[in-house]
Scaffold this motif. Sequence first.
Motif, PDB file in Angstrom:
ATOM      1  N   ASP A  69       0.823  -1.206   0.000  1.00 20.04           N
ATOM      2  CA  ASP A  69       0.000   0.000   0.000  1.00 20.04           C
ATOM      3  C   ASP A  69       0.859   1.260   0.000  1.00 20.04           C
ATOM      4  O   ASP A  69       0.524   2.259  -0.641  1.00 20.04           O
ATOM      5  N   SER A  73       0.767   4.106  -2.815  1.00 15.99           N
ATOM      6  CA  SER A  73       0.293   5.436  -2.409  1.00 15.99           C
ATOM      7  C   SER A  73       1.043   6.558  -3.122  1.00 15.99           C
ATOM      8  O   SER A  73       0.539   7.672  -3.223  1.00 15.99           O
ATOM      9  N   GLU A 160      -3.002   7.131   6.831  1.00 14.39           N
ATOM     10  CA  GLU A 160      -3.211   5.882   6.094  1.00 14.39           C
ATOM     11  C   GLU A 160      -2.296   4.764   6.588  1.00 14.39           C
ATOM     12  O   GLU A 160      -2.632   3.598   6.521  1.00 14.39           O
TER      13      GLU A 160
END
Length: 194
Positions: A69, A73, A160
């Motif tokens: 991730d 990102s 996040e």
Amino acid sequence: MPSPPPSSDTPAAHGHAAGDTSALIAKVASLQNLKEYAELNWSGSFEDYLNLVRKNPAVTRSAFQRVYDMILSYGQEEYIDNKKRLSRFNFFKDEHHGGRDAIYGLDIPLMRLVSVLQSAAQRYGTERRVILLHGPVGSSKSTIARLIKRGLEEYSRTPEGALYTYEWVLPEGCSKSPAVRGCSSARCTRSRCA
């Protein structure tokens, strides 16, 4: 006749006067950001953690999911080279640090690495293996590891990528951990301790 050196327990022996100590402490304190510290050092009970998970299930991601991730990102660019569709992952451009550790010309090996991370993130069995970066001297193995390490550190400071810990809060007067039976406290009302 010269004067003897100061004894080791005097402020002069340590290179500062007593007033300098408080000035040094004040200077260090001015560099601290309590709000940022509070945001980066969340601590709560297991119930608080479960409430976070209910609001954002991504909190429970595995390490591979976090790395994957994090790389995504930063975004990616697709391009065609010799009739092959290739992806260039912006994470490996190291734009946040002026391109100091940017990696060029290794788009296909980096695509393979990200593919391994993706399959591990999706629990296809790769997560049970050790990922080994191998290649000739100067092929960016250490740079890739350094980028991922630094990237994870920075990603964990974003909403996040935030990491959470929880602590066991014992009933007042209970002296044993929740996993240990036989708490000897008379005030403990938990059935496991009594």
